[in-house]
Design a protein around this motif. Structure first.
Motif, PDB file in Angstrom:
ATOM      1  N   THR A   1      33.522  91.510  34.398  1.00 40.72           N
ATOM      2  CA  THR A   1      33.196  92.386  35.201  1.00 40.72           C
ATOM      3  C   THR A   1      34.329  92.634  36.013  1.00 40.72           C
ATOM      4  OG1 THR A   1      30.776  91.691  35.764  1.00 40.72           O
ATOM      5  CG2 THR A   1      31.621  93.103  37.394  1.00 40.72           C
ATOM      6  N   ALA A   2      35.202  92.081  36.172  1.00 43.54           N
ATOM      7  CA  ALA A   2      36.353  92.226  37.128  1.00 43.54           C
ATOM      8  C   ALA A   2      37.501  92.845  36.210  1.00 43.54           C
ATOM      9  CB  ALA A   2      37.157  90.852  37.572  1.00 43.54           C
TER      10      ALA A   2
ATOM     11  N   ARG B   1      36.621  94.924  33.697  1.00 43.55           N
ATOM     12  CA  ARG B   1      36.114  96.016  33.361  1.00 43.55           C
ATOM     13  C   ARG B   1      36.236  97.043  34.858  1.00 43.55           C
ATOM     14  NH1 ARG B   1      30.463  94.320  30.495  1.00 43.55           N
ATOM     15  NH2 ARG B   1      31.578  94.123  28.319  1.00 43.55           N
ATOM     16  N   ARG B   2      36.109  96.357  36.022  1.00 43.69           N
ATOM     17  CA  ARG B   2      36.478  97.103  37.105  1.00 43.69           C
ATOM     18  C   ARG B   2      37.944  97.456  37.403  1.00 43.69           C
ATOM     19  NH1 ARG B   2      35.253  92.980  40.609  1.00 43.69           N
ATOM     20  NH2 ARG B   2      33.000  93.736  40.769  1.00 43.69           N
ATOM     21  N   ARG B   3      38.866  96.441  37.027  1.00 41.25           N
ATOM     22  CA  ARG B   3      40.410  96.838  36.919  1.00 41.25           C
ATOM     23  C   ARG B   3      40.533  98.163  35.934  1.00 41.25           C
ATOM     24  NH1 ARG B   3      41.042  90.991  36.822  1.00 41.25           N
ATOM     25  NH2 ARG B   3      41.273  91.125  34.600  1.00 41.25           N
TER      26      ARG B   3
ATOM     27  N   ARG C   1      38.553 100.414  35.119  1.00 40.73           N
ATOM     28  CA  ARG C   1      37.751 101.759  35.685  1.00 40.73           C
ATOM     29  C   ARG C   1      38.731 102.085  36.831  1.00 40.73           C
ATOM     30  NH1 ARG C   1      32.719  99.183  35.818  1.00 40.73           N
ATOM     31  NH2 ARG C   1      33.097  98.400  37.861  1.00 40.73           N
ATOM     32  N   ASP C   2      39.161 101.151  37.667  1.00 38.69           N
ATOM     33  CA  ASP C   2      40.103 101.510  38.757  1.00 38.69           C
ATOM     34  C   ASP C   2      41.390 102.261  38.166  1.00 38.69           C
ATOM     35  OD1 ASP C   2      38.454 100.756  40.511  1.00 38.69           O
ATOM     36  OD2 ASP C   2      39.251  98.807  40.829  1.00 38.69           O
TER      37      ASP C   2
END
Length: 135
Positions: free
Chosen positions: A72-73, A75-77, A79-80
């Motif tokens: 998740t982390a 993927r979050r990076r 996305r950001d």
């Protein structure tokens, strides 16, 4: 003679006596004691196995949770990073667009947009052209 003493889990009665010759009934007493001890050992082994299995399960759940959080982390990076890239591209586009136009023309465009929005609001506020219930 035979007496009573406590074990880790219960009272044990009819313990083997300390006399040299055991009577004919002593074998049955010994057999029951042995059976009880085997049951106790079995129970302890099963409890130990169950605790190990439970601990293994909890460890596995914890590992899965950590792996999911890492994914998740990551993927979050990603996305950001993508959002930032889009934002930068949008800024670059608007800046290059402003350089091409003069300030007065961009102001007139904004005024036109405001006028169109006001007209739309007025259209929404018009009274209905017919009244229900009247013929």
């Amino acid at each position: 003679g035979s007496g009573t003493f406590t074990c880790c889990c219960r009272f044990v009665r009819d313990v083997m006596g300390s006399s040299a010759g055991a009577g004919s009934g002593e074998f049955h007493v010994y057999r029951h004691l042995r059976r009880r001890e085997y049951q106790r050992q079995d129970f302890l082994d099963k409890m130990s196995d169950k605790q190990n299995a439970d601990q293994n399960y909890l460890d596995k759940v914890e590992q899965n949770k950590k792996a999911a959080e890492e994914r998740t982390a990551k993927r979050r990076r990603k996305r950001d990073k993508l959002k930032l890239k889009k934002l930068m591209a949008k800024k670059a586009k608007t800046e290059s667009g402003k350089e091409d136009q003069t300030d007065s023309s961009s102001d007139s465009n904004e005024d036109k947009e405001r006028e169109e929005e006001e007209e739309e609001r007025e259209d929404d506020a018009e009274a209905p052209s017919f009244i229900m219930g009247k013929k």
